[in-house]
Design a protein around this motif. Structure first.
Motif, PDB file in Angstrom:
ATOM      1  N   LYS A 113       0.844  -1.216   0.000  1.00 25.77           N
ATOM      2  CA  LYS A 113       0.000   0.000   0.000  1.00 25.77           C
ATOM      3  C   LYS A 113       0.876   1.263   0.000  1.00 25.77           C
ATOM      4  O   LYS A 113       0.674   2.195   0.790  1.00 25.77           O
TER       5      LYS A 113
ATOM      6  N   SER B 288       2.381   4.839  -1.211  1.00 26.47           N
ATOM      7  CA  SER B 288       1.867   6.023  -1.907  1.00 26.47           C
ATOM      8  C   SER B 288       2.650   6.130  -3.222  1.00 26.47           C
ATOM      9  O   SER B 288       3.725   5.537  -3.364  1.00 26.47           O
ATOM     10  N   TRP B 289       2.146   6.940  -4.156  1.00 29.47           N
ATOM     11  CA  TRP B 289       2.880   7.122  -5.416  1.00 29.47           C
ATOM     12  C   TRP B 289       4.254   7.723  -5.142  1.00 29.47           C
ATOM     13  O   TRP B 289       5.224   7.385  -5.790  1.00 29.47           O
ATOM     14  N   GLU B 290       4.327   8.609  -4.121  1.00 30.47           N
ATOM     15  CA  GLU B 290       5.621   9.236  -3.788  1.00 30.47           C
ATOM     16  C   GLU B 290       6.619   8.172  -3.333  1.00 30.47           C
ATOM     17  O   GLU B 290       7.748   8.126  -3.790  1.00 30.47           O
TER      18      GLU B 290
END
Ligand code: BGC
Length: 258
Positions: A177, A179-181
């Motif tokens: 899970k 984050s895109w970052e």
């Protein structure tokens, strides 16, 4: 038998997708068709999907398949994200016998690379090109002056003590899970390592991630130009078809023996 129109099939972890391809233009001749990958995806189960696929298109010509593992002369050598029973299986012979047509099997990332280098993002690029397909695993295809160095497995490079595909694949992004970052900076670390080792002229991002570049492109600090595969997810199907055309004589010889 003519080798201009070829049924290309991309065997993936969740879906098996196919379409008849005009290998001169790289265009689909009919709408692509998708069948769920069987679970477990054993050799016999996958072979019966290949049969369904040829049946769907009422196909009578050659078939090219992209397969998510190292494939040497038709024989599957590794199984990172596929059923272990594939190791040592002559996929080429199995599919040829199942469908009664000449079939060639190559690595899936090599297939995708062949298509995008010829018809897509790599068209006209003379220097080295590294195609990375990012999905369940990380596949790689390396080209120089348009020629493929087959079966590179750069997704399995060790990065921060971990197998790179376990660190930066899309499956890992979902599983952890991220984050895109966070995921984007992992991918960036991986690309920096690729750049340090190979200094390619272009890196093409293929697989499902080719459609999501806007989510992470701003996180990449590599100096190398990074472009999404312009054939998107269709590259694997088109390239699988192209591969068989290039090996026509060898494929027919094998077919005649079966
Ligand atoms: C396999 C490669 C394959 C890639 C993408 C990796 O786990 O080792 O052979 O190209 O996944 O499917």
């Amino acid at each position: 038998m003519k080798f201009k129109k070829i049924l290309g099939i991309d065997i993936g972890g969740s879906g098996i997708k196919g379409a008849p391809v005009n290998t001169k233009t790289g265009k689909f001749l009919e709408k692509r068709y998708r069948i769920e990958t069987p679970n477990p995806a054993t050799p016999d189960a996958v072979a019966s999907v290949i049969k369904k696929m040829t049946g769907h298109f009422k196909w009578k010509g050659p078939v090219g398949c992209g397969f998510p593992a190292v494939v040497l002369n038709g024989v599957v050598k590794t199984a990172s994200n596929i059923d272990k029973s594939w190791i040592g299986t002559d996929a080429c012979e199995l599919f040829t016998n199942t469908v009664g047509l000449p079939v060639m099997v190559i690595n899936d990332a090599d297939a995708a690379g062949l298509a995008d280098v010829r018809f897509g993002a790599g068209k006209g690029v003379k220097g080295s090109i590294l195609m990375l397909t990012i999905g369940t695993g990380i596949g790689s295809a390396f080209f120089t002056q348009g020629r493929l160095l087959p079966n590179t497995e750069l997704g399995h490079l060790i990065l921060n003590g971990k197998n790179a595909e376990k660190y930066a694949s899309d499956a890992t992004r979902k599983k952890e899970k991220l984050s895109w970052e966070d995921w984007g900076s992992r991918l960036n670390e991986y690309l920096l390592e690729m750049e340090r080792l190979f200094y390619p002229e272009l890196i093409i991002i293929g697989g499902g991630m080719s459609k999501k570049m806007d989510k992470f492109a701003h996180l990449l600090t590599v100096k190398t130009r990074v472009a999404p595969a312009s054939l998107l997810n269709d590259a694997g199907i088109i390239g699988a078809a192209m591969a068989i055309r290039a090996h026509k004589a060898e494929v027919l010889k094998k077919f005649e023996k079966t």
